[in-house]
Motif scaffolding. Structure first.
Motif, PDB file in Angstrom:
ATOM      1  N   GLY A 106     -18.478  25.203 -17.497  1.00  0.00           N
ATOM      2  CA  GLY A 106     -19.434  24.291 -18.106  1.00  0.00           C
ATOM      3  C   GLY A 106     -18.784  23.190 -18.929  1.00  0.00           C
ATOM      4  N   MET A 107     -17.457  23.113 -18.912  1.00  0.00           N
ATOM      5  CA  MET A 107     -16.743  22.110 -19.700  1.00  0.00           C
ATOM      6  C   MET A 107     -17.162  20.687 -19.317  1.00  0.00           C
ATOM      7  SD  MET A 107     -14.327  22.077 -22.078  1.00  0.00           S
ATOM      8  CE  MET A 107     -13.246  23.492 -21.847  1.00  0.00           C
ATOM      9  N   PHE A 108     -17.504  20.465 -18.046  1.00  0.00           N
ATOM     10  CA  PHE A 108     -17.877  19.132 -17.575  1.00  0.00           C
ATOM     11  C   PHE A 108     -19.058  18.569 -18.363  1.00  0.00           C
ATOM     12  CE2 PHE A 108     -16.328  21.445 -13.743  1.00  0.00           C
ATOM     13  CZ  PHE A 108     -15.173  20.715 -13.524  1.00  0.00           C
ATOM     14  N   TYR A 109     -19.971  19.444 -18.788  1.00  0.00           N
ATOM     15  CA  TYR A 109     -21.213  18.985 -19.411  1.00  0.00           C
ATOM     16  C   TYR A 109     -21.011  18.512 -20.846  1.00  0.00           C
ATOM     17  CZ  TYR A 109     -23.381  21.032 -15.319  1.00  0.00           C
ATOM     18  OH  TYR A 109     -23.734  21.321 -14.022  1.00  0.00           O
ATOM     19  N   VAL A 110     -19.862  18.813 -21.427  1.00  0.00           N
ATOM     20  CA  VAL A 110     -19.579  18.359 -22.794  1.00  0.00           C
ATOM     21  C   VAL A 110     -19.527  16.833 -22.857  1.00  0.00           C
ATOM     22  CG1 VAL A 110     -17.797  18.308 -24.597  1.00  0.00           C
ATOM     23  CG2 VAL A 110     -18.355  20.472 -23.452  1.00  0.00           C
ATOM     24  N   PHE A 111     -19.107  16.187 -21.776  1.00  0.00           N
ATOM     25  CA  PHE A 111     -18.756  14.766 -21.834  1.00  0.00           C
ATOM     26  C   PHE A 111     -19.820  13.823 -21.276  1.00  0.00           C
ATOM     27  CE2 PHE A 111     -14.874  17.252 -21.769  1.00  0.00           C
ATOM     28  CZ  PHE A 111     -14.265  16.780 -22.923  1.00  0.00           C
ATOM     29  N   VAL A 112     -20.936  14.358 -20.835  1.00  0.00           N
ATOM     30  CA  VAL A 112     -21.965  13.508 -20.217  1.00  0.00           C
ATOM     31  C   VAL A 112     -22.430  12.403 -21.164  1.00  0.00           C
ATOM     32  CG1 VAL A 112     -24.354  13.494 -19.380  1.00  0.00           C
ATOM     33  CG2 VAL A 112     -22.750  15.237 -18.572  1.00  0.00           C
ATOM     34  N   ASP A 117     -21.836  27.769 -23.502  1.00  0.00           N
ATOM     35  CA  ASP A 117     -22.990  26.974 -23.116  1.00  0.00           C
ATOM     36  C   ASP A 117     -24.090  27.074 -24.159  1.00  0.00           C
ATOM     37  OD1 ASP A 117     -21.682  28.471 -20.756  1.00  0.00           O
ATOM     38  OD2 ASP A 117     -22.388  26.605 -19.874  1.00  0.00           O
ATOM     39  N   PHE A 118     -24.360  26.006 -24.837  1.00  0.00           N
ATOM     40  CA  PHE A 118     -25.380  25.823 -25.859  1.00  0.00           C
ATOM     41  C   PHE A 118     -25.145  26.622 -27.133  1.00  0.00           C
ATOM     42  CE2 PHE A 118     -29.784  25.758 -27.655  1.00  0.00           C
ATOM     43  CZ  PHE A 118     -29.670  24.448 -28.075  1.00  0.00           C
ATOM     44  N   ALA A 119     -24.589  27.839 -27.060  1.00  0.00           N
ATOM     45  CA  ALA A 119     -24.275  28.554 -28.300  1.00  0.00           C
ATOM     46  C   ALA A 119     -23.236  27.780 -29.101  1.00  0.00           C
ATOM     47  CB  ALA A 119     -23.769  29.957 -27.995  1.00  0.00           C
ATOM     48  N   CYS A 163     -25.804  18.513 -24.359  1.00  0.00           N
ATOM     49  CA  CYS A 163     -25.139  17.214 -24.212  1.00  0.00           C
ATOM     50  C   CYS A 163     -25.417  16.306 -25.407  1.00  0.00           C
ATOM     51  CB  CYS A 163     -25.611  16.527 -22.932  1.00  0.00           C
ATOM     52  SG  CYS A 163     -25.154  17.404 -21.433  1.00  0.00           S
ATOM     53  N   GLN A 164     -26.684  16.240 -25.826  1.00  0.00           N
ATOM     54  CA  GLN A 164     -27.055  15.321 -26.898  1.00  0.00           C
ATOM     55  C   GLN A 164     -26.416  15.701 -28.232  1.00  0.00           C
ATOM     56  OE1 GLN A 164     -28.377  12.511 -26.710  1.00  0.00           O
ATOM     57  NE2 GLN A 164     -29.404  12.476 -24.732  1.00  0.00           N
ATOM     58  N   GLY A 165     -26.102  16.979 -28.413  1.00  0.00           N
ATOM     59  CA  GLY A 165     -25.493  17.421 -29.665  1.00  0.00           C
ATOM     60  C   GLY A 165     -24.131  16.821 -29.931  1.00  0.00           C
ATOM     61  N   PHE A 166     -23.451  16.344 -28.889  1.00  0.00           N
ATOM     62  CA  PHE A 166     -22.099  15.805 -29.053  1.00  0.00           C
ATOM     63  C   PHE A 166     -22.091  14.284 -29.237  1.00  0.00           C
ATOM     64  CE2 PHE A 166     -21.433  19.584 -26.194  1.00  0.00           C
ATOM     65  CZ  PHE A 166     -21.043  20.420 -27.226  1.00  0.00           C
ATOM     66  N   PHE A 192     -40.866   4.062 -19.575  1.00  0.00           N
ATOM     67  CA  PHE A 192     -40.806   5.521 -19.634  1.00  0.00           C
ATOM     68  C   PHE A 192     -39.535   5.959 -18.929  1.00  0.00           C
ATOM     69  CE2 PHE A 192     -45.425   5.019 -20.154  1.00  0.00           C
ATOM     70  CZ  PHE A 192     -45.627   5.825 -21.265  1.00  0.00           C
ATOM     71  N   TYR A 193     -38.989   7.076 -19.378  1.00  0.00           N
ATOM     72  CA  TYR A 193     -37.776   7.607 -18.767  1.00  0.00           C
ATOM     73  C   TYR A 193     -38.076   8.961 -18.146  1.00  0.00           C
ATOM     74  CZ  TYR A 193     -35.779   4.298 -22.148  1.00  0.00           C
ATOM     75  OH  TYR A 193     -35.498   3.181 -22.894  1.00  0.00           O
ATOM     76  N   ILE A 194     -37.453   9.218 -17.007  1.00  0.00           N
ATOM     77  CA  ILE A 194     -37.536  10.537 -16.396  1.00  0.00           C
ATOM     78  C   ILE A 194     -36.380  11.365 -16.940  1.00  0.00           C
ATOM     79  CG2 ILE A 194     -37.491  11.850 -14.234  1.00  0.00           C
ATOM     80  CD1 ILE A 194     -38.461   9.309 -12.812  1.00  0.00           C
ATOM     81  N   GLY A 195     -36.697  12.436 -17.657  1.00  0.00           N
ATOM     82  CA  GLY A 195     -35.664  13.300 -18.233  1.00  0.00           C
ATOM     83  C   GLY A 195     -35.095  14.217 -17.171  1.00  0.00           C
ATOM     84  N   MET A 196     -33.796  14.078 -16.898  1.00  0.00           N
ATOM     85  CA  MET A 196     -33.165  14.814 -15.808  1.00  0.00           C
ATOM     86  C   MET A 196     -31.952  15.604 -16.276  1.00  0.00           C
ATOM     87  SD  MET A 196     -34.616  14.711 -12.832  1.00  0.00           S
ATOM     88  CE  MET A 196     -33.245  15.130 -11.788  1.00  0.00           C
ATOM     89  N   SER A 197     -31.462  16.443 -15.377  1.00  0.00           N
ATOM     90  CA  SER A 197     -30.302  17.287 -15.662  1.00  0.00           C
ATOM     91  C   SER A 197     -29.026  16.445 -15.780  1.00  0.00           C
ATOM     92  CB  SER A 197     -30.123  18.310 -14.544  1.00  0.00           C
ATOM     93  OG  SER A 197     -28.862  18.931 -14.628  1.00  0.00           O
ATOM     94  N   PRO A 198     -28.129  16.806 -16.696  1.00  0.00           N
ATOM     95  CA  PRO A 198     -26.841  16.094 -16.795  1.00  0.00           C
ATOM     96  C   PRO A 198     -25.947  16.310 -15.578  1.00  0.00           C
ATOM     97  CG  PRO A 198     -26.864  18.030 -18.226  1.00  0.00           C
ATOM     98  CD  PRO A 198     -28.256  17.853 -17.726  1.00  0.00           C
ATOM     99  N   ALA A 199     -26.347  17.236 -14.703  1.00  0.00           N
ATOM    100  CA  ALA A 199     -25.576  17.461 -13.471  1.00  0.00           C
ATOM    101  C   ALA A 199     -25.463  16.190 -12.636  1.00  0.00           C
ATOM    102  CB  ALA A 199     -26.227  18.563 -12.637  1.00  0.00           C
ATOM    103  N   LEU A 200     -26.375  15.234 -12.856  1.00  0.00           N
ATOM    104  CA  LEU A 200     -26.370  13.991 -12.093  1.00  0.00           C
ATOM    105  C   LEU A 200     -25.050  13.236 -12.206  1.00  0.00           C
ATOM    106  CD1 LEU A 200     -29.840  12.489 -13.160  1.00  0.00           C
ATOM    107  CD2 LEU A 200     -29.352  13.869 -11.152  1.00  0.00           C
ATOM    108  N   VAL A 201     -24.391  13.344 -13.367  1.00  0.00           N
ATOM    109  CA  VAL A 201     -23.269  12.434 -13.633  1.00  0.00           C
ATOM    110  C   VAL A 201     -21.969  13.145 -13.999  1.00  0.00           C
ATOM    111  CG1 VAL A 201     -24.734  10.486 -14.300  1.00  0.00           C
ATOM    112  CG2 VAL A 201     -24.083  12.170 -16.025  1.00  0.00           C
ATOM    113  N   ILE A 202     -21.890  14.456 -13.779  1.00  0.00           N
ATOM    114  CA  ILE A 202     -20.650  15.149 -14.168  1.00  0.00           C
ATOM    115  C   ILE A 202     -19.485  14.834 -13.229  1.00  0.00           C
ATOM    116  CG2 ILE A 202     -21.851  17.053 -15.304  1.00  0.00           C
ATOM    117  CD1 ILE A 202     -21.086  18.774 -12.843  1.00  0.00           C
ATOM    118  N   GLY A 203     -19.754  14.063 -12.182  1.00  0.00           N
ATOM    119  CA  GLY A 203     -18.673  13.705 -11.264  1.00  0.00           C
ATOM    120  C   GLY A 203     -17.879  12.485 -11.688  1.00  0.00           C
ATOM    121  N   HIS A 204     -18.153  11.938 -12.875  1.00  0.00           N
ATOM    122  CA  HIS A 204     -17.393  10.765 -13.327  1.00  0.00           C
ATOM    123  C   HIS A 204     -15.915  11.132 -13.458  1.00  0.00           C
ATOM    124  CE1 HIS A 204     -15.984   7.467 -15.870  1.00  0.00           C
ATOM    125  NE2 HIS A 204     -17.054   6.798 -15.483  1.00  0.00           N
TER     126      HIS A 204
END
Length: 459
Positions: A345-351, A415-417, A184-187, A299-311
């Motif tokens: 996994g397309m949803f995770y591109v836009f987080v 995914d990641f590649a 996610c951060q790469g984009f 401090f931040y809790i680092g979590m999965s991007p799955a939390l917000v892919i429903g936007h």
């Protein structure tokens, strides 16, 4: 070590998250019952998300495979999907030690004030293991593999810190959360640069339409649910060889449309469980930090991007990009990768894109178009090393059918590649010679860490 961490990962997010959240909640002063309830909500969220994405893959996969067969779209790099990539990552020496090594790096950076993120998203540590495994086989050196994984981890933690405020402001209920996932951060840089470039185009501001604006402007046609149904029906029609086949296959075509609509409608409802589970933990963490260190310390809790892919914007843009990606894969000269299994996994591109495009559907689609086009080339260029890693893991674990590359094909996965961070590390190590590339990557990581420390101290 490999067996120990394979067991932990094998439990899955749905089992481990209730355990992690319960322990974390009790440690920060929440009652056991409330902490357990938070963890269970998040665990149930992962179960629901797995069921929904499984429905997407099982419904869309056969139809897209039929389209590939009918129109002869087959290319030389086979889409292994994220399960194969994760299996390759964790079943190497780098993957076996990736969790303790990365947690140790995280702890050191926290202690010296160079990050604010505590990355508990253990399942996505396979991303760091993956680039480590690919570089390991590229350089034939375990040391270089660990180097690549650690560099990726450090850069991702810094980016998670730097983007945390934007993320929290855009997504409601995400206070105290950051996203330390390199895919996610790469984009994020693409979103910033392309967004600013589009703003320079006269009249582009008139295309400032978010998901809610689409609903107002297009009514039913702007709803993710309806778009899912329509695109599902269109793909179903293309999967038929003739008009007679379309007529005969109407029940299946309509069924695919309804299933795609169901995915679009249910994902936001499922991700609501994550927010409900995270809220008590996030609030208690902020209160504890304010009490112990003062209001300015964060401090931040680092979590999965799955939390917000429903936007809604994520759903709309991802859905529109699925057929476009197939066209791009065939049309782009030099590309050899045709994504099929990875399309879920397309949803995770836009987080991390949406906070910088402010949810603008047009901007987000253009950013997605660019990063997917670049990602196809990244996967193609990395396929040789990915294939070597998959072959070794397949030989060591012959029962793992997920990592078996079909004869005559190379291995790839969106995914990641396809991540800019993964490819940048891979390219530095391959094309700039090991020591030169390593020096450049080390310099980038050190500068980012020191800059992040300066920002933290300033605040």
């Amino acid at each position: 070590m490999e067996q120990v961490f394979a067991y932990i990962i094998g439990l899955g997010a749905a089992v481990m998250m209730p355990i992690i959240f319960t322990v974390l909640g009790v440690c920060i002063g929440i009652k056991f019952s409330k902490a357990l309830k938070s963890g269970l909500y998040v665990g149930v969220g992962f179960v629901g998300l797995g069921v929904i994405t499984g429905l997407l893959t099982s419904s869309l996969g056969p139809a897209l495979s039929k389209v590939v067969e009918i129109y002869g779209l087959e290319l030389n790099v086979f889409d292994m999907g994220w399960p194969a990539a994760a299996s390759v990552a964790y079943n190497t020496t780098v993957g076996a030690f990736i969790i303790p090594v990365c947690l140790a790096v995280n702890l050191v950076l926290l202690l010296i004030g160079c990050t604010r993120t505590v990355n508990i998203d253990l399942w996505n540590y396979w991303h760091f293991a993956f680039i480590g495994a690919v570089v390991y086989f590229l350089m034939d050196s375990m040391a270089w593999g660990f180097f690549a994984a650690i560099i990726c981890y450090v850069i991702t933690l810094v980016l998670a810190d730097m983007t945390a405020k934007k993320f929290q402001q855009f997504y409601p209920g995400m206070e105290g959360i950051s996203i330390p996932q390199p895919f996610c951060q790469g984009f994020t840089p693409f979103a910033i640069v392309i967004g600013k470039a589009l703003d320079l185009i006269p009249g582009f501001d008139k295309l400032n339409i978010d998901a809610e604006g689409m609903k107002k402007k297009f009514g039913l046609f702007g709803e993710p649910l309806f778009l899912g149904v329509i695109i599902g029906i269109v793909i179903g029609c293309f999967a038929c060889e003739s008009w007679d086949a379309v007529v005969a296959g109407i029940p299946g075509i309509l069924g695919l449309g309804i299933k795609m609509g169901a995915v679009m409608e249910l994902i936001p409802r499922i991700t609501g469980l994550f927010i409900e589970g995270l809220k008590p933990i996030s609030e208690a963490t902020r209160e504890l930090i304010a009490k112990k260190f003062g209001e300015k310390k964060e401090f931040y809790i680092g979590m999965s991007p799955a939390l917000v892919i429903g936007h809604p914007t994520t759903l709309i843009v991802s859905l529109l990009l699925i057929p476009v990606t197939l066209v791009l894969a065939v049309a782009l000269p030099g590309n050899q990768f045709l994504p099929l299994a990875s399309l879920a996994g397309m949803f995770y591109v836009f987080v991390m894109v949406l906070p910088y495009t402010k949810g603008n559907v047009v901007k987000s689609f253009i950013v997605g178009l660019v990063v997917i086009a670049a990602g196809l080339y990244f996967v193609t260029l990395m396929s040789e090393s990915f294939t070597s890693a998959a072959a070794m893991v397949s030989a060591a674990h012959p029962d793992d059918g997920a990592v078996k590359v079909p004869e005559g094909f190379s291995a790839g996965a969106l995914d990641f590649a396809s991540s800019p961070i993964a490819f940048a590390i891979y390219a530095c190590m391959k094309y700039l010679f090991s020591w030169v590339g390593a020096g450049i990557l080390t310099a980038i990581a050190v500068v980012m860490v020191l800059w992040n420390r300066k920002l933290i101290n300033k605040k």
